[in-house]
Design a protein around this motif. Structure first.
Motif, PDB file in Angstrom:
ATOM      1  N   VAL A  98       0.852  -1.189   0.000  1.00 39.61           N
ATOM      2  CA  VAL A  98       0.000   0.000   0.000  1.00 39.61           C
ATOM      3  C   VAL A  98       0.892   1.245   0.000  1.00 39.61           C
ATOM      4  CG1 VAL A  98      -1.832   1.261   1.203  1.00 39.61           C
ATOM      5  CG2 VAL A  98      -1.746  -1.245   1.320  1.00 39.61           C
ATOM      6  N   LYS A  99       0.760   2.049  -1.031  1.00 38.89           N
ATOM      7  CA  LYS A  99       1.528   3.289  -1.146  1.00 38.89           C
ATOM      8  C   LYS A  99       0.649   4.451  -0.713  1.00 38.89           C
ATOM      9  CE  LYS A  99       3.972   6.191  -4.508  1.00 38.89           C
ATOM     10  NZ  LYS A  99       4.296   6.358  -5.951  1.00 38.89           N
ATOM     11  N   THR A 100       1.161   5.299   0.177  1.00 45.28           N
ATOM     12  CA  THR A 100       0.366   6.406   0.700  1.00 45.28           C
ATOM     13  C   THR A 100       1.100   7.735   0.565  1.00 45.28           C
ATOM     14  OG1 THR A 100       1.225   6.302   2.981  1.00 45.28           O
ATOM     15  CG2 THR A 100      -0.611   4.834   2.425  1.00 45.28           C
ATOM     16  N   LEU A 101       0.327   8.810   0.547  1.00 41.68           N
ATOM     17  CA  LEU A 101       0.831  10.175   0.692  1.00 41.68           C
ATOM     18  C   LEU A 101       0.083  10.772   1.866  1.00 41.68           C
ATOM     19  CD1 LEU A 101       1.145  11.913  -2.817  1.00 41.68           C
ATOM     20  CD2 LEU A 101       2.931  11.620  -1.102  1.00 41.68           C
ATOM     21  N   THR A 102       0.786  11.141   2.928  1.00 33.99           N
ATOM     22  CA  THR A 102       0.087  11.548   4.138  1.00 33.99           C
ATOM     23  C   THR A 102       0.743  12.749   4.808  1.00 33.99           C
ATOM     24  OG1 THR A 102      -0.669  10.806   6.320  1.00 33.99           O
ATOM     25  CG2 THR A 102       1.414   9.887   5.514  1.00 33.99           C
ATOM     26  N   ASP A 103      -0.068  13.511   5.505  1.00 31.92           N
ATOM     27  CA  ASP A 103       0.438  14.595   6.351  1.00 31.92           C
ATOM     28  C   ASP A 103       0.357  14.202   7.824  1.00 31.92           C
ATOM     29  OD1 ASP A 103      -2.284  14.588   6.557  1.00 31.92           O
ATOM     30  OD2 ASP A 103      -2.539  16.760   6.389  1.00 31.92           O
ATOM     31  N   ASN A 104      -0.024  12.934   8.080  1.00 28.86           N
ATOM     32  CA  ASN A 104      -0.146  12.460   9.455  1.00 28.86           C
ATOM     33  C   ASN A 104       0.160  10.966   9.487  1.00 28.86           C
ATOM     34  OD1 ASN A 104      -1.118  11.443  11.971  1.00 28.86           O
ATOM     35  ND2 ASN A 104      -2.515  13.184  12.162  1.00 28.86           N
ATOM     36  N   LYS A 105       1.408  10.641   9.752  1.00 32.33           N
ATOM     37  CA  LYS A 105       1.859   9.243   9.700  1.00 32.33           C
ATOM     38  C   LYS A 105       1.095   8.354  10.669  1.00 32.33           C
ATOM     39  CE  LYS A 105       6.046   6.431  10.324  1.00 32.33           C
ATOM     40  NZ  LYS A 105       7.504   6.481  10.582  1.00 32.33           N
ATOM     41  N   ASN A 106       0.843   8.849  11.888  1.00 34.25           N
ATOM     42  CA  ASN A 106       0.162   8.030  12.896  1.00 34.25           C
ATOM     43  C   ASN A 106      -1.248   7.681  12.459  1.00 34.25           C
ATOM     44  OD1 ASN A 106       2.381   8.024  14.605  1.00 34.25           O
ATOM     45  ND2 ASN A 106       1.728   9.868  15.691  1.00 34.25           N
ATOM     46  N   ARG A 107      -1.956   8.654  11.873  1.00 27.99           N
ATOM     47  CA  ARG A 107      -3.309   8.390  11.390  1.00 27.99           C
ATOM     48  C   ARG A 107      -3.297   7.328  10.291  1.00 27.99           C
ATOM     49  NH1 ARG A 107      -4.738  13.197   8.501  1.00 27.99           N
ATOM     50  NH2 ARG A 107      -3.782  12.165   6.713  1.00 27.99           N
ATOM     51  N   THR A 108      -2.375   7.490   9.359  1.00 25.60           N
ATOM     52  CA  THR A 108      -2.343   6.599   8.201  1.00 25.60           C
ATOM     53  C   THR A 108      -1.988   5.171   8.590  1.00 25.60           C
ATOM     54  OG1 THR A 108      -1.722   8.462   6.801  1.00 25.60           O
ATOM     55  CG2 THR A 108      -1.387   6.262   5.903  1.00 25.60           C
ATOM     56  N   VAL A 109      -0.942   5.006   9.377  1.00 26.84           N
ATOM     57  CA  VAL A 109      -0.546   3.646   9.754  1.00 26.84           C
ATOM     58  C   VAL A 109      -1.641   2.991  10.593  1.00 26.84           C
ATOM     59  CG1 VAL A 109       0.720   4.269  11.872  1.00 26.84           C
ATOM     60  CG2 VAL A 109       1.327   2.188  10.618  1.00 26.84           C
TER      61      VAL A 109
END
Length: 246
Positions: A98-109
């Motif tokens: 899963v490839k992501t672009l995020t401004d909040n690593k904790n939320r995404t993981v």
């Protein structure tokens, strides 16, 4: 199974509704914004040129593309996105990246881990499944009367592509990741229109899940795809014919 049908197995379903297309455009717009920070001119910024080609292949309107570039170039306070890649196992031992672009690593993981757990999978460490995949540039072009197999092969090899797989209604051109931009530009200059154009993780082998497992697996993929932080999903599961054609 033909090359492009295999390729379709690891692609997200193509958008069929306006809402789905809007979500796809939003995700690509985020990629454009990130790439444009290195410079708004695609002639001088090959990464931006690559993402624009991906956007056009997805039928993203030129106005949307221009807006995303302008916003990135003119907004000094724009959000800083981080590219994060997660690997894990879905139901039945399926391999998922899963490839992501995020401004909040904790939320995404947290979101990604929750969906793996909910649908019988488990999030793994970096390298846990990526060894089953190979990174490749992938360009899919429509097969037409004006573009026969011999002509396509000749153009692709001249461009520096590694391989061309012919399917009933399309050609899939594979490149080394480092050659993707040059090959894409060469094909564009030859007037070839792309159905898909991106650097992807292509599985070395595919697995077939039982019906119930496949149903669970597709629910997980659909839920991941609905997540705003998720840009792309790659997996090694053979999908039924109806999914391949979507």
């Amino acid at each position: 199974m033909s090359g492009h049908s295999k390729w379709a197995n690891i692609k997200n379903k193509k958008a069929k509704t306006d809402a789905a297309k809007g979500k796809v455009f939003t995700k690509i717009g985020k990629e454009i914004a990130v790439a444009a920070k290195a410079g708004p001119d695609p002639n001088l910024n090959s990464k931006l040129a690559d993402v624009i080609a991906k956007a056009k292949a997805a039928n993203m309107p030129n106005d949307n593309i221009a807006r995303a570039i302008k916003k990135a170039a003119g907004d000094g306070n724009s959000v800083n996105y981080e590219t994060l890649v997660y690997e894990g196992y879905g139901v039945g031992g399926s391999a998922v990246i899963v490839k992501t672009l995020t401004d909040n690593k904790n939320r995404t993981v947290g979101d990604v881990r929750h969906l793996f757990d909910k649908y019988g999978g488990s999030l793994g460490n970096t390298g846990s499944v990526s060894y089953m995949f190979e990174q490749k540039g992938v360009i899919v072009a429509e097969r037409t009367l004006d573009l026969d197999e011999d002509t396509m092969m000749e153009i692709a090899l001249e461009a520096g592509a590694d391989d061309v797989i012919t399917d009933e209604d399309s050609y899939t051109i594979y490149t080394a990741p480092g050659d993707f931009s040059a090959v894409r530009k060469f094909l564009e200059n030859k007037g070839i229109t792309f159905l898909e154009a991106d650097i992807e993780m292509v599985p070395n082998d595919y697995i077939t899940l039982e019906e119930k497992q496949l149903e669970t697996f597709m629910k997980m993929i659909d839920m991941l795809d609905d997540n705003d932080d998720v840009q792309a999903i790659y997996h090694n599961v053979n999908l039924p014919e109806e999914d391949e054609e979507e």
